[in-house]
Design an enzyme around this catalytic site. Sequence first.
Site, mmCIF file in Angstrom:
data_model
loop_
_atom_site.group_PDB
_atom_site.id
_atom_site.type_symbol
_atom_site.label_atom_id
_atom_site.label_comp_id
_atom_site.label_asym_id
_atom_site.label_seq_id
_atom_site.Cartn_x
_atom_site.Cartn_y
_atom_site.Cartn_z
ATOM 1 C CG HIS A 1 -1.974 -1.058 1.186
ATOM 2 N ND1 HIS A 1 -3.025 -1.106 2.061
ATOM 3 C CD2 HIS A 1 -2.115 -2.141 0.375
ATOM 4 C CE1 HIS A 1 -3.778 -2.167 1.787
ATOM 5 N NE2 HIS A 1 -3.231 -2.814 0.788
ATOM 6 C CG ASP B 1 -2.809 -8.652 -2.750
ATOM 7 O OD1 ASP B 1 -2.071 -8.438 -3.738
ATOM 8 O OD2 ASP B 1 -2.530 -9.499 -1.884
HETATM 9 C C1 LHQ Z 1 9.328 -17.277 -7.571
HETATM 10 C C2 LHQ Z 1 8.114 -16.591 -7.746
HETATM 11 C C3 LHQ Z 1 7.503 -15.999 -6.599
HETATM 12 C C4 LHQ Z 1 9.276 -16.833 -5.329
HETATM 13 C C5 LHQ Z 1 8.710 -17.313 -9.651
HETATM 14 N N1 LHQ Z 1 8.117 -16.147 -5.409
HETATM 15 N N2 LHQ Z 1 9.899 -17.396 -6.363
HETATM 16 C C6 LHQ Z 1 0.432 -10.303 -1.170
HETATM 17 C C7 LHQ Z 1 0.414 -10.423 0.231
HETATM 18 C C8 LHQ Z 1 0.463 -11.616 0.895
HETATM 19 C C9 LHQ Z 1 0.537 -12.811 0.486
HETATM 20 C C10 LHQ Z 1 0.690 -13.262 -0.762
HETATM 21 O O1 LHQ Z 1 0.633 -12.489 -1.882
HETATM 22 C C11 LHQ Z 1 0.502 -11.223 -2.096
HETATM 23 C C12 LHQ Z 1 0.484 -10.763 -3.449
HETATM 24 C C13 LHQ Z 1 0.881 -11.703 -4.536
HETATM 25 O O2 LHQ Z 1 1.649 -11.315 -5.377
HETATM 26 S S1 LHQ Z 1 0.235 -13.277 -4.570
HETATM 27 C C14 LHQ Z 1 0.827 -13.938 -6.083
HETATM 28 C C15 LHQ Z 1 2.286 -14.334 -6.004
HETATM 29 N N3 LHQ Z 1 2.792 -14.757 -7.300
HETATM 30 C C16 LHQ Z 1 2.507 -15.925 -7.851
HETATM 31 O O3 LHQ Z 1 1.739 -16.721 -7.353
HETATM 32 C C17 LHQ Z 1 3.226 -16.252 -9.129
HETATM 33 C C18 LHQ Z 1 4.149 -17.421 -8.929
HETATM 34 N N4 LHQ Z 1 4.943 -17.646 -10.135
HETATM 35 C C19 LHQ Z 1 4.461 -18.264 -11.219
HETATM 36 O O4 LHQ Z 1 3.305 -18.649 -11.324
HETATM 37 C C20 LHQ Z 1 5.421 -18.469 -12.340
HETATM 38 O O5 LHQ Z 1 6.729 -18.394 -11.838
HETATM 39 C C21 LHQ Z 1 5.286 -17.427 -13.483
HETATM 40 C C22 LHQ Z 1 3.958 -17.669 -14.247
HETATM 41 C C23 LHQ Z 1 5.311 -16.000 -12.940
HETATM 42 C C24 LHQ Z 1 6.436 -17.586 -14.470
HETATM 43 O O6 LHQ Z 1 6.532 -18.938 -14.874
HETATM 44 P P1 LHQ Z 1 7.854 -19.473 -15.623
HETATM 45 O O7 LHQ Z 1 8.200 -18.525 -16.707
HETATM 46 O O8 LHQ Z 1 7.580 -20.887 -15.998
HETATM 47 O O9 LHQ Z 1 9.027 -19.383 -14.553
HETATM 48 P P2 LHQ Z 1 9.288 -20.326 -13.280
HETATM 49 O O10 LHQ Z 1 7.994 -20.680 -12.625
HETATM 50 O O11 LHQ Z 1 10.180 -21.427 -13.685
HETATM 51 O O12 LHQ Z 1 10.052 -19.311 -12.286
HETATM 52 C C25 LHQ Z 1 11.457 -19.047 -12.416
HETATM 53 C C26 LHQ Z 1 12.053 -19.050 -11.019
HETATM 54 O O13 LHQ Z 1 11.442 -17.975 -10.276
HETATM 55 C C27 LHQ Z 1 11.705 -20.333 -10.260
HETATM 56 O O14 LHQ Z 1 12.786 -20.613 -9.404
HETATM 57 P P3 LHQ Z 1 13.822 -21.806 -9.778
HETATM 58 O O15 LHQ Z 1 14.774 -21.828 -8.619
HETATM 59 O O16 LHQ Z 1 13.025 -23.050 -9.945
HETATM 60 O O17 LHQ Z 1 14.467 -21.369 -11.058
HETATM 61 C C28 LHQ Z 1 10.515 -19.914 -9.417
HETATM 62 O O18 LHQ Z 1 10.371 -20.687 -8.258
HETATM 63 C C29 LHQ Z 1 10.869 -18.492 -9.079
HETATM 64 N N5 LHQ Z 1 9.664 -17.714 -8.783
HETATM 65 N N6 LHQ Z 1 7.769 -16.644 -9.034
HETATM 66 N N7 LHQ Z 1 6.380 -15.291 -6.691
#
Ligand code: LHQ
Length: 261
Positions: free
Chosen positions: A88, A143
């Site tokens: 925020h 959010d």
């Molecule tokens: C990550 C993340 C990440 C850590 C990729 N964190 N490592 C507010 C307040 C309180 C609570 C919770 O939330 C919030 C607000 C929010 O933002 S909630 C939503 C949080 N974000 C997500 O749920 C997105 C999570 N990420 C994904 O779905 C995918 O990574 C996306 C679609 C963004 C990209 O997919 P790809 O291009 O296939 O990349 P990847 O998944 O392989 O990610 C690359 C690396 O980044 C990977 O790490 P690694 O060590 O395996 O290379 C992921 O673990 C890391 N990463 N997002 N949010």
Amino acid sequence: MSTDTIRFEVDNGVATITLNRVATLNAFNDLMIQETIDAFKQAGRDDSVRAVILTGAGRGFSSGQDLAEFRDHKKDVSVSGHLRGGYHKLIQQMLKIEKPIIGAINGVAAGAGLGIALACDLRIAAQSAVFMLAFSKIGLIPDAGINWLLPRMIGYPRAYQMAITADKVKAQSALAWGMINEVVADEALAETAQSWGRRFASGPTLAFGLTKRAMLRAFEQDFETALEYEANIQEIAARSHDNVEGIAAFLEKRPPTFTGR
Ligand code: LHQ
């Protein structure tokens, strides 16, 4: 101002803030939220800065909340406290700065990363960028200001669809829906953003800032109040050097030299 998780550069009146946690696609941990707030404060304070660019390093713009850090801290802080104390403050800082903020969306903008992209005043996206409300995938609601900003940009049906499907929206669709201003080839993004920044930075930036104030305030006002408010704000703009210069330049048939004062 510390810059462990971001880069901050000023050139030609344009401040560029680059989110820089490449290994996580620039997920927001507490430090990156704080450093981004501080960078926007610095950009707001520095009179030589007349436009701001926000972008991401590597192949992502931002993947939103750092879920690993959040899981580790979850027992220590409530979600609402985390939002109020972090996102925020960041979003309010962005809306408060009376300088145009250009989001240069270089890759995926997900979760709160999309919220921060929407809090920019304008968005240019790389052709390969995607926009995703990732929240429902982890059982959360949107959010970071998204419930307020996104339906105003693309309408409720599309915003709600994005929320409950968590599907990736391509840059071209985001453009057609009114979420972003322009799509460019990936390799042209950085230069296009800088060129927009330089163009705005040499414009009547006092008026640009006052326009931001008037338009954002109008979202919360009835029509009569908005008319009254814009008349008052126009008084400020009309007393500026840039207004005198703009009229003189028009009448003398020469290009204006705007200073932002
Ligand atoms: C990550 C993340 C990440 C850590 C990729 N964190 N490592 C507010 C307040 C309180 C609570 C919770 O939330 C919030 C607000 C929010 O933002 S909630 C939503 C949080 N974000 C997500 O749920 C997105 C999570 N990420 C994904 O779905 C995918 O990574 C996306 C679609 C963004 C990209 O997919 P790809 O291009 O296939 O990349 P990847 O998944 O392989 O990610 C690359 C690396 O980044 C990977 O790490 P690694 O060590 O395996 O290379 C992921 O673990 C890391 N990463 N997002 N949010």
